[in-house]
Design a protein around this motif. Structure first.
Motif, PDB file in Angstrom:
ATOM      1  N   PHE A  57      19.723 -20.284  72.064  1.00 48.25           N
ATOM      2  CA  PHE A  57      19.823 -19.431  70.890  1.00 48.25           C
ATOM      3  C   PHE A  57      20.647 -18.203  71.242  1.00 48.25           C
ATOM      4  CE2 PHE A  57      17.878 -19.200  66.680  1.00 48.25           C
ATOM      5  CZ  PHE A  57      18.226 -17.925  66.278  1.00 48.25           C
ATOM      6  N   SER A  58      21.561 -17.826  70.373  1.00 46.39           N
ATOM      7  CA  SER A  58      22.409 -16.659  70.605  1.00 46.39           C
ATOM      8  C   SER A  58      21.555 -15.422  70.834  1.00 46.39           C
ATOM      9  CB  SER A  58      23.329 -16.439  69.399  1.00 46.39           C
ATOM     10  OG  SER A  58      24.058 -15.241  69.540  1.00 46.39           O
ATOM     11  N   LEU A  59      21.814 -14.704  71.922  1.00 49.00           N
ATOM     12  CA  LEU A  59      21.024 -13.524  72.261  1.00 49.00           C
ATOM     13  C   LEU A  59      21.729 -12.276  71.746  1.00 49.00           C
ATOM     14  CD1 LEU A  59      18.371 -12.956  73.717  1.00 49.00           C
ATOM     15  CD2 LEU A  59      19.686 -12.458  75.770  1.00 49.00           C
ATOM     16  N   PRO A  60      21.156 -11.593  70.769  1.00 46.88           N
ATOM     17  CA  PRO A  60      21.824 -10.432  70.172  1.00 46.88           C
ATOM     18  C   PRO A  60      21.886  -9.243  71.128  1.00 46.88           C
ATOM     19  CG  PRO A  60      20.061 -11.299  68.768  1.00 46.88           C
ATOM     20  CD  PRO A  60      19.893 -11.907  70.118  1.00 46.88           C
ATOM     21  N   ASP A  61      22.825  -8.336  70.848  1.00 44.28           N
ATOM     22  CA  ASP A  61      22.941  -7.117  71.639  1.00 44.28           C
ATOM     23  C   ASP A  61      21.910  -6.069  71.225  1.00 44.28           C
ATOM     24  OD1 ASP A  61      25.064  -8.203  72.981  1.00 44.28           O
ATOM     25  OD2 ASP A  61      26.592  -7.230  71.749  1.00 44.28           O
ATOM     26  N   GLN A  62      21.587  -6.012  69.932  1.00 43.39           N
ATOM     27  CA  GLN A  62      20.720  -4.949  69.431  1.00 43.39           C
ATOM     28  C   GLN A  62      19.253  -5.236  69.743  1.00 43.39           C
ATOM     29  OE1 GLN A  62      22.879  -6.692  67.652  1.00 43.39           O
ATOM     30  NE2 GLN A  62      24.198  -5.378  66.438  1.00 43.39           N
ATOM     31  N   ILE A  63      18.508  -4.164  70.030  1.00 42.63           N
ATOM     32  CA  ILE A  63      17.064  -4.262  70.231  1.00 42.63           C
ATOM     33  C   ILE A  63      16.400  -3.179  69.388  1.00 42.63           C
ATOM     34  CG2 ILE A  63      15.159  -4.159  71.871  1.00 42.63           C
ATOM     35  CD1 ILE A  63      17.063  -5.043  74.042  1.00 42.63           C
ATOM     36  N   PHE A  64      15.393  -3.576  68.616  1.00 38.23           N
ATOM     37  CA  PHE A  64      14.666  -2.667  67.737  1.00 38.23           C
ATOM     38  C   PHE A  64      13.171  -2.749  68.049  1.00 38.23           C
ATOM     39  CE2 PHE A  64      18.393  -4.312  65.521  1.00 38.23           C
ATOM     40  CZ  PHE A  64      19.032  -3.153  65.107  1.00 38.23           C
ATOM     41  N   VAL A  65      12.450  -1.688  67.715  1.00 37.62           N
ATOM     42  CA  VAL A  65      11.001  -1.657  67.903  1.00 37.62           C
ATOM     43  C   VAL A  65      10.356  -1.113  66.640  1.00 37.62           C
ATOM     44  CG1 VAL A  65       9.075  -0.655  69.189  1.00 37.62           C
ATOM     45  CG2 VAL A  65      11.124  -1.365  70.401  1.00 37.62           C
ATOM     46  N   SER A  66       9.298  -1.788  66.201  1.00 34.49           N
ATOM     47  CA  SER A  66       8.538  -1.321  65.052  1.00 34.49           C
ATOM     48  C   SER A  66       7.078  -1.697  65.248  1.00 34.49           C
ATOM     49  CB  SER A  66       9.087  -1.940  63.762  1.00 34.49           C
ATOM     50  OG  SER A  66       8.470  -1.367  62.627  1.00 34.49           O
ATOM     51  N   GLY A  67       6.220  -1.192  64.383  1.00 36.24           N
ATOM     52  CA  GLY A  67       4.803  -1.517  64.439  1.00 36.24           C
ATOM     53  C   GLY A  67       4.046  -0.648  63.463  1.00 36.24           C
ATOM     54  N   TYR A  68       2.911  -1.154  62.985  1.00 37.12           N
ATOM     55  CA  TYR A  68       2.149  -0.443  61.961  1.00 37.12           C
ATOM     56  C   TYR A  68       0.745  -0.133  62.460  1.00 37.12           C
ATOM     57  CZ  TYR A  68       0.517   0.911  57.332  1.00 37.12           C
ATOM     58  OH  TYR A  68       0.023   1.630  56.273  1.00 37.12           O
ATOM     59  N   SER A  69       0.253   1.078  62.155  1.00 37.16           N
ATOM     60  CA  SER A  69      -1.104   1.499  62.482  1.00 37.16           C
ATOM     61  C   SER A  69      -1.257   1.592  64.007  1.00 37.16           C
ATOM     62  CB  SER A  69      -2.110   0.531  61.849  1.00 37.16           C
ATOM     63  OG  SER A  69      -3.393   1.076  61.846  1.00 37.16           O
ATOM     64  N   GLN A  70      -2.201   0.876  64.616  1.00 42.48           N
ATOM     65  CA  GLN A  70      -2.206   0.848  66.078  1.00 42.48           C
ATOM     66  C   GLN A  70      -0.829   0.436  66.579  1.00 42.48           C
ATOM     67  OE1 GLN A  70      -4.604  -2.157  68.024  1.00 42.48           O
ATOM     68  NE2 GLN A  70      -4.093  -1.416  70.074  1.00 42.48           N
ATOM     69  N   GLY A  71      -0.192  -0.472  65.857  1.00 47.44           N
ATOM     70  CA  GLY A  71       1.150  -0.901  66.236  1.00 47.44           C
ATOM     71  C   GLY A  71       2.179   0.204  66.153  1.00 47.44           C
ATOM     72  N   GLY A  72       1.975   1.194  65.268  1.00 48.99           N
ATOM     73  CA  GLY A  72       2.859   2.352  65.245  1.00 48.99           C
ATOM     74  C   GLY A  72       2.736   3.150  66.531  1.00 48.99           C
ATOM     75  N   HIS A  73       1.494   3.353  66.971  1.00 49.25           N
ATOM     76  CA  HIS A  73       1.238   4.005  68.257  1.00 49.25           C
ATOM     77  C   HIS A  73       1.875   3.205  69.387  1.00 49.25           C
ATOM     78  CE1 HIS A  73      -1.319   4.835  71.852  1.00 49.25           C
ATOM     79  NE2 HIS A  73      -1.345   6.073  71.377  1.00 49.25           N
ATOM     80  N   ALA A  74       1.690   1.882  69.353  1.00 52.12           N
ATOM     81  CA  ALA A  74       2.233   1.016  70.400  1.00 52.12           C
ATOM     82  C   ALA A  74       3.758   0.982  70.370  1.00 52.12           C
ATOM     83  CB  ALA A  74       1.670  -0.394  70.250  1.00 52.12           C
ATOM     84  N   ALA A  75       4.345   0.999  69.168  1.00 49.27           N
ATOM     85  CA  ALA A  75       5.806   1.003  69.054  1.00 49.27           C
ATOM     86  C   ALA A  75       6.389   2.287  69.624  1.00 49.27           C
ATOM     87  CB  ALA A  75       6.217   0.833  67.592  1.00 49.27           C
ATOM     88  N   MET A  76       5.736   3.413  69.339  1.00 49.69           N
ATOM     89  CA  MET A  76       6.198   4.687  69.883  1.00 49.69           C
ATOM     90  C   MET A  76       6.095   4.684  71.409  1.00 49.69           C
ATOM     91  SD  MET A  76       7.199   7.804  68.748  1.00 49.69           S
ATOM     92  CE  MET A  76       6.317   8.472  67.331  1.00 49.69           C
ATOM     93  N   ALA A  77       4.984   4.161  71.933  1.00 47.94           N
ATOM     94  CA  ALA A  77       4.807   4.089  73.383  1.00 47.94           C
ATOM     95  C   ALA A  77       5.857   3.186  74.015  1.00 47.94           C
ATOM     96  CB  ALA A  77       3.405   3.575  73.707  1.00 47.94           C
ATOM     97  N   MET A  78       6.160   2.089  73.349  1.00 45.60           N
ATOM     98  CA  MET A  78       7.132   1.134  73.879  1.00 45.60           C
ATOM     99  C   MET A  78       8.539   1.718  73.866  1.00 45.60           C
ATOM    100  SD  MET A  78       7.627  -2.782  72.629  1.00 45.60           S
ATOM    101  CE  MET A  78       8.902  -3.844  73.327  1.00 45.60           C
ATOM    102  N   ALA A  79       8.901   2.397  72.778  1.00 47.07           N
ATOM    103  CA  ALA A  79      10.223   3.019  72.704  1.00 47.07           C
ATOM    104  C   ALA A  79      10.394   4.060  73.802  1.00 47.07           C
ATOM    105  CB  ALA A  79      10.420   3.647  71.326  1.00 47.07           C
ATOM    106  N   ARG A  80       9.363   4.855  74.014  1.00 51.48           N
ATOM    107  CA  ARG A  80       9.423   5.868  75.074  1.00 51.48           C
ATOM    108  C   ARG A  80       9.573   5.216  76.443  1.00 51.48           C
ATOM    109  NH1 ARG A  80       4.148   9.474  75.745  1.00 51.48           N
ATOM    110  NH2 ARG A  80       3.352   7.405  76.312  1.00 51.48           N
ATOM    111  N   ALA A  81       8.808   4.161  76.688  1.00 57.11           N
ATOM    112  CA  ALA A  81       8.857   3.499  77.993  1.00 57.11           C
ATOM    113  C   ALA A  81      10.223   2.865  78.244  1.00 57.11           C
ATOM    114  CB  ALA A  81       7.754   2.445  78.078  1.00 57.11           C
ATOM    115  N   ILE A  82      10.816   2.270  77.217  1.00 56.38           N
ATOM    116  CA  ILE A  82      12.139   1.664  77.385  1.00 56.38           C
ATOM    117  C   ILE A  82      13.176   2.734  77.708  1.00 56.38           C
ATOM    118  CG2 ILE A  82      14.012   0.514  76.143  1.00 56.38           C
ATOM    119  CD1 ILE A  82      11.894  -1.169  74.730  1.00 56.38           C
ATOM    120  N   GLN A  83      13.101   3.864  77.017  1.00 56.52           N
ATOM    121  CA  GLN A  83      14.057   4.942  77.281  1.00 56.52           C
ATOM    122  C   GLN A  83      13.885   5.506  78.687  1.00 56.52           C
ATOM    123  OE1 GLN A  83      15.022   7.868  74.180  1.00 56.52           O
ATOM    124  NE2 GLN A  83      14.466   9.484  75.623  1.00 56.52           N
ATOM    125  N   GLU A  84      12.641   5.597  79.140  1.00 60.81           N
ATOM    126  CA  GLU A  84      12.371   6.205  80.441  1.00 60.81           C
ATOM    127  C   GLU A  84      12.416   5.195  81.580  1.00 60.81           C
ATOM    128  OE1 GLU A  84       8.603   8.088  79.883  1.00 60.81           O
ATOM    129  OE2 GLU A  84       9.429   9.720  78.656  1.00 60.81           O
TER     130      GLU A  84
END
Length: 482
Positions: free
Chosen positions: A169-196
């Motif tokens: 399967f074609s592997l895209p260049d873009q990567i996105f993160v989202s999540g709702y409720s607990q998942g919003g907390h988890a998405a924020m944590a994941m975005a921070r970890a990827i950046q750091e």
């Protein structure tokens, strides 16, 4: 957090199951095993959502290697969903919200799997980690523990890359993160970890945490532990206290130290897995009304435990809460914080505090957006997900295959003054984004359903279009003149 208004639709449709294909790789890699468990056509997705998805999906239960809350290796599970067409839209991590228990997770095709399907229906490869202590992972789930929410999500992204390669399967260049409720907390944590943590070769294009408890040590602590307001979800307090005890080991000595006697037995039954979170919540509320004559959560805790938490900033519970705040950083990627002001579960102030801190810290493109001010937590789910899809769709596809395959949209008149028309029927256009010459997003549309748009408000200059139609992706350009 426990349920979404679309759960019943999911139960009806999740299930064209076809679990046949299994893929395995050598130990030591992130991906351990993948089994195809569902296929859903575009027409079936249309019956669920109020918008028109672009494609159907097929989904895989994935086992992968990650790290548990104790720092030891663990085999976790999650769901990876692919569009059933060739797409370069992007790789998207969806972090799920609070669920009823270890088996109520995306890889078991629960209600949260449907939200993964929503993103995949617009061409994204979507990962949805079950989290540590849920699905096939061992132990008690460390609820709202930012580090393991992030690591479980990141390691599943890496496993999904391997799986995409195995499926050719074609592997895209873009990567996105989202999540709702607990998942919003988890998405924020994941975005921070990827950046750091750039060593994983993951570079985020954008993030959209939604209705998450980012400010646990402030907004959420004060709401659920020290407010005199009723709160209809006392089980969440139990959940994060038990989870932090699992991780840090110093939150309490025994349940009797922290909780009053009428609540200890039911909490212990939840801790051992005898009852789920929803049943615990019902039992706690009934006991609180009987014993406290209120639904003020702090009244089920012992004052002797609670008062030091109020007065001592170095109390172990305060340290744990602060350790799991997820907003104290400066995102380098564009970020949207979607919320609804009438949210009765996660106070909307979480999003405003996160936005203010991040902007003060130098973040260039962070916005907190109130989508439907009157919507409660459950009612906010679908508007938030659709808004995040529109946000992610606004980013140009950067893979080389897109340039070769996109059709040129016929735009007239060109140059134009007030209106431009398209050389296609109105119903054919599914999404459309307008960019200026700096690559900045000017306007974004989903399900445009129109053969022309008004551009009289745009300043003079050249603009670019990108979107999708029934025939596939297209691009275009036009000039605005007086």
């Amino acid at each position: 957090m426990i349920s979404h208004p679309i759960k019943h639709k999911l139960r009806q449709l999740l299930l064209t199951i076809c679990g046949v294909l299994s893929l395995s790789v050598l130990a030591g890699q992130a991906l351990v095993d993948a089994t195809k468990i569902a296929e859903i056509s575009r027409d079936s997705l249309v019956k669920i959502f109020s918008v028109q998805p672009e494609n159907g999906i097929h989904a895989y239960k994935v086992l992968y290697l990650t790290t548990g809350a104790d720092g030891q290796p663990d085999t976790a599970s999650g769901l990876v969903t692919f569009p059933d067409v060739v797409s370069d839209r992007g790789l998207l991590a969806y972090q799920h919200g609070t669920t009823d228990g270890p088996e109520d997770v995306p890889s078991r095709l629960n209600a949260e799997a449907l939200l993964s399907y929503a993103y995949a229906g617009f061409g994204y490869i979507v990962t949805a980690a079950d989290y540590i202590g849920m699905g096939d992972s061992r132990g008690l789930h460390p609820y709202l523990h930012a580090e393991t929410e992030a690591s479980a999500g990141i390691d599943l992204l890496l496993a999904a890359r391997t799986l995409a390669g195995q499926l050719e399967f074609s592997l895209p260049d873009q990567i996105f993160v989202s999540g709702y409720s607990q998942g919003g907390h988890a998405a924020m944590a994941m975005a921070r970890a990827i950046q750091e943590r750039p060593t994983d070769d993951l570079w985020l294009t954008a993030a959209a945490p939604m209705s998450g408890p980012y400010d646990i040590s402030g907004t959420m602590r004060d709401l659920v532990l020290f407010s005199d307001r009723s709160y209809l979800f006392p089980s969440y307090i139990v959940y994060f206290i038990l989870g932090y005890q699992e991780v840090y080991g110093d939150i309490f000595e025994n349940l009797e130290q922290i909780f009053k006697a009428p609540y200890v037995q039911m909490i212990d039954r939840f801790r051992t897995g005898a009852i789920g979170l929803s049943e615990l919540n019902d039992q706690l509320k009934a006991a609180m009304l009987l014993n406290e004559r209120s639904l003020i959560p702090r009244r089920m805790l012992n004052e002797a435990y609670l008062m030091p938490v109020l007065t001592d900033s170095l109390h172990p519970l305060n340290l744990a809460l602060r350790d799991n705040d997820t907003y104290r950083w400066s995102p380098e990627m564009p970020m949207r914080l979607y919320y609804c002001m009438a949210d009765e579960q996660v106070a909307f102030e979480n999003s405003l505090i996160a936005e203010a801190y991040m902007r003060d810290a130098g973040a260039a493109d962070v916005q907190a957006l109130d989508l439907v001010s009157s919507a409660d937590h459950g009612e906010c789910v679908l508007p938030a997900v659709l808004s995040s899809i529109a946000f992610f769709n606004s980013f140009p596809i950067t893979t080389s295959s897109e340039t070769a395959s996109n059709a040129e949209l016929h735009i007239y008149p060109n140059p134009a003054t007030d209106v431009i028309s398209f050389g296609t029927e109105a119903s054919a256009i599914r999404s459309l984004t307008i960019f200026n010459t700096y690559g900045q997003i000017i306007e974004n549309f989903i399900n445009l359903n129109a053969s022309e748009i008004n551009i009289a408000h745009l300043p003079n200059g050249q603009y670019f279009l990108r979107g999708t139609s029934k025939e596939g992706p297209f691009t275009g350009r036009f000039l605005v003149v007086e």
